[in-house]
Every structure is written in C-alpha cells, then in structure tokens.
Design a protein around this motif. Structure first.
Motif, PDB file in Angstrom:
ATOM      1  N   MET A   1      24.800  60.530  28.149  1.00  0.00           N
ATOM      2  CA  MET A   1      24.044  60.953  29.337  1.00  0.00           C
ATOM      3  C   MET A   1      22.634  61.401  28.985  1.00  0.00           C
ATOM      4  N   LYS A   2      22.409  61.776  27.709  1.00  0.00           N
ATOM      5  CA  LYS A   2      21.070  62.233  27.339  1.00  0.00           C
ATOM      6  C   LYS A   2      20.044  61.094  27.427  1.00  0.00           C
ATOM      7  N   THR A   3      20.502  59.836  27.392  1.00  0.00           N
ATOM      8  CA  THR A   3      19.568  58.715  27.548  1.00  0.00           C
ATOM      9  C   THR A   3      19.082  58.591  28.990  1.00  0.00           C
ATOM     10  N   ILE A   4      19.827  59.208  29.916  1.00  0.00           N
ATOM     11  CA  ILE A   4      19.432  59.212  31.325  1.00  0.00           C
ATOM     12  C   ILE A   4      18.634  60.459  31.658  1.00  0.00           C
ATOM     13  N   ASP A   5      19.110  61.598  31.131  1.00  0.00           N
ATOM     14  CA  ASP A   5      18.436  62.868  31.380  1.00  0.00           C
ATOM     15  C   ASP A   5      18.569  63.711  30.121  1.00  0.00           C
ATOM     16  N   ALA A   6      17.461  63.977  29.455  1.00  0.00           N
ATOM     17  CA  ALA A   6      17.487  64.697  28.183  1.00  0.00           C
ATOM     18  C   ALA A   6      18.066  66.095  28.310  1.00  0.00           C
ATOM     19  N   THR A   7      17.990  66.691  29.498  1.00  0.00           N
ATOM     20  CA  THR A   7      18.517  68.050  29.669  1.00  0.00           C
ATOM     21  C   THR A   7      20.043  68.087  29.655  1.00  0.00           C
ATOM     22  N   LEU A   8      20.700  66.927  29.746  1.00  0.00           N
ATOM     23  CA  LEU A   8      22.164  66.881  29.786  1.00  0.00           C
ATOM     24  C   LEU A   8      22.788  66.783  28.398  1.00  0.00           C
TER      25      LEU A   8
ATOM     26  N   PHE B   1      30.484  67.622  28.817  1.00  0.00           N
ATOM     27  CA  PHE B   1      30.839  66.340  29.430  1.00  0.00           C
ATOM     28  C   PHE B   1      29.636  65.663  30.074  1.00  0.00           C
ATOM     29  N   GLY B   2      28.454  65.986  29.594  1.00  0.00           N
ATOM     30  CA  GLY B   2      27.252  65.335  30.106  1.00  0.00           C
ATOM     31  C   GLY B   2      27.004  65.580  31.580  1.00  0.00           C
ATOM     32  N   GLY B   3      27.533  66.685  32.115  1.00  0.00           N
ATOM     33  CA  GLY B   3      27.344  66.989  33.525  1.00  0.00           C
ATOM     34  C   GLY B   3      28.302  66.278  34.452  1.00  0.00           C
ATOM     35  N   LYS B   4      29.204  65.446  33.900  1.00  0.00           N
ATOM     36  CA  LYS B   4      30.181  64.741  34.722  1.00  0.00           C
ATOM     37  C   LYS B   4      31.311  65.682  35.137  1.00  0.00           C
ATOM     38  N   VAL B   5      31.861  65.437  36.312  1.00  0.00           N
ATOM     39  CA  VAL B   5      33.024  66.204  36.763  1.00  0.00           C
ATOM     40  C   VAL B   5      34.269  65.627  36.099  1.00  0.00           C
TER      41      VAL B   5
END
Length: 325
Positions: free
Chosen positions: A1-8, A13-17
């Motif tokens: 997920m960091k390739t989409i949003d570096a803050t994640l 879990f990369g911000g996923k539910v």
C-alpha cells in the motif's frame, strides 16, 4: 500500500479493513516445547496490532438451534471452565462401551455418500490414537486394501555418518505433518491432503478427497470438500516431503503420496469444522477445558449428534480433565 500512499507504510494492514474471527474459548496456539508464557504471548490478543482492533461480539450460537438453549449454555460453561473439576456430560449424548461400537455408531455400514461421510468424524486428543482409529475404520470399510510404501532417505551431507540412521529406522518415524511409511487405502475411503499441490485447482493442505482408483505411480481422487472445486477429479503423484515440525536432530526426506486417512482427526485439527455427527474417543483424559469445548461444539445438531466412548474408563462417573483441577 505504500506504493499508493507513502503514509500507509507503517499503518497496520496498510489501512485495509481486516476481519479476524475466532472464539477465545478454543485452544491456544501450539508452541512445541514452549512455556506457558510463550504460548500465551503467541495468542492474538498479545499481538502488537491488538490495540488497533475493535471488538464485536457475536452472542448467538449458529451451530445450534434456538430450541437447544440449554445445550448452548452448557457449552459456554465448559468453555469458561466453571463446571467444576469433573464435567458430567448431558444424558442426550450417546455412550458406547468400545471403539468398534463407536465406529459403528458414527459411520454405520458406510452406505452414505462421500459428502455425508465428510460431515462425520471421530475426534481424539493424540495423533497416535488418530492413526489407531483410522486403521480400525479402514479394516471394516468395504473393499480391498492397497498398500503404498515410501522411500525414506537422509539427504547427502545432512549428517556426518548416515549409517547411524538406517532406512528401517526412518520408516518408523511418524510425524503428524507427513504421510505414513505404509499408506493403506481402499477405493471409496476418505483422505486428507497434507500439502499444497495446486491451490488454483483446489488441491490445498487440508482438502478432503475420495479415493477413486489406484495406478502404480498415481492415485485418482475426487475433491469432496464443499466449495467451488467439489467434484473435481485429480491424479495425485508421489512427492518428496520433509517434516516441518519434527523434533529429530536431523532432516530426512520421505517420497510418498501426501495423503492420510481422514476418518478420524485430532481435536486441535477439528477447530473451525462444522459437522453433523461427532464421535468422541477419549482413551486418555483431555488436557484442558478448551479441548472438551472444541470437541463438543463441532456438531450443529447438538448433543444428539455426539457419540462418546472412553474405553470403559469413566462411563459411569464424572468426566475428569487430566490435571485441570
């Protein structure tokens, strides 16, 4: 997920539910040679991500109907360990005096279809008893026995003196994650796959299959686990297997079909299973309340779906749970 949003990058879990389902009355993870603190530390609510979780409690037992409220409350009492040192099983549970009677009650004359056979099993605490029960069921299962023997060897360079570990000794090694040296099967018997062979086609570790025919170098089997791959026919080869949890001081290779009989299984292995008929074989006391809780809560039709046998050890008295006081 960091390739989409570096803050994640550092967000769990990369911000996923993610939904994690479980019952804390069931058994803790198995840590070989682990201390009590090591076992507890490996549980979910000791994880670093636990503080990020929101807890939602499901309070309806979906395995039993509303008419079985007393049975549901009994299971909760077993799981909470509040029924005393001896647990007295409800009278609705069928009791039989011997293992042969237990097999007859659970499996009958084996006239059922393969799918209904999967909904039945015999549970016991130890792997050594699982092998014993599976062999006894196979003996009364109709048909002619086919035997496949493994090729066992220690890879070159693993030990300094390979002569210390002869092939005859390697053949006696029984690891729960490995097939037996002598694999005994019959046409129509139920087996379980021990390795991921082809996950895209549904051949995964834990998949149940029905043996259809024998070929010198292959076994033809049909998937009978419920799902998208139910009814698919496959040819299963021999593969090289290495024990994943062995306590042996060396690593060895076993060339064998990655199958075991699945008429019986350990109570630990049965977690997450929902069955119609459960045979409970307890030649030795259970270790803890959570083992009894798991065993009794596998069937969806309540206590009438359970057949109990303890080898004439405690049929007429309370139900002791090992050294749990």
């Amino acid at each position: 997920m960091k390739t989409i949003d570096a803050t994640l990058e550092n967000v769990p879990f990369g911000g996923k539910v993610v939904v994690m389902g479980g019952d804390f009355r069931q058994m803790l993870p198995v840590i070989q040679k682990g201390s009590r603190s090591m076992i507890i530390s490996s549980s979910l609510n000791r994880s670093d991500v636990w503080r990020h979780c929101s807890i939602f409690s499901l309070r309806t037992n979906v395995r039993v109907s509303l008419e079985q409220q007393a049975w549901s409350e009994f299971l909760l009492g077993v799981g909470e360990g509040c029924l005393g040192p001896d647990v007295h099983l409800p009278p609705e549970i069928q009791r039989v005096p011997s293992l042969l009677d237990l097999i007859a009650k659970v499996y009958g004359t084996f006239d059922d279809t393969a799918t209904s056979l999967v909904a039945k099993t015999i549970l016991t605490p130890l792997n050594i008893d699982v092998v014993k029960v599976n062999n006894m069921v196979l003996d009364v299962f109709p048909g002619e026995v086919m035997e496949y023997f493994s090729f066992d060897a220690i890879p070159h360079g693993v030990v300094n003196n390979e002569s210390l570990y002869p092939t005859a000794f390697l053949n006696t090694i029984d690891d729960a994650t490995m097939p037996l040296h002598k694999l005994r099967l019959k046409i129509g018997c139920i087996v379980i796959l021990l390795r991921n062979l082809n996950t895209i086609q549904g051949l995964c570790n834990g998949t149940r299959l029905r043996v259809d025919s024998f070929i010198p170098t292959m076994i033809q089997a049909t998937i009978i686990s419920q799902g998208n791959f139910y009814g698919d026919v496959h040819l299963l080869p021999r593969i090289a297997l290495y024990p994943s949890q062995s306590r042996l001081p060396f690593r060895f290779k076993r060339l064998q079909f990655p199958l075991r009989l699945a008429f019986a299984m350990t109570i630990n292995k049965s977690q997450s299973q929902t069955l119609e008929t459960v045979g409970l074989y307890l030649p030795n006391p259970l270790f803890t309340y959570d083992q009894l809780y798991v065993a009794l809560s596998r069937t969806r039709i309540g206590p009438t779906g359970i057949v109990f046998c303890d080898g004439q050890r405690c049929l007429q008295r309370g139900f002791p749970l090992g050294d749990v006081k």
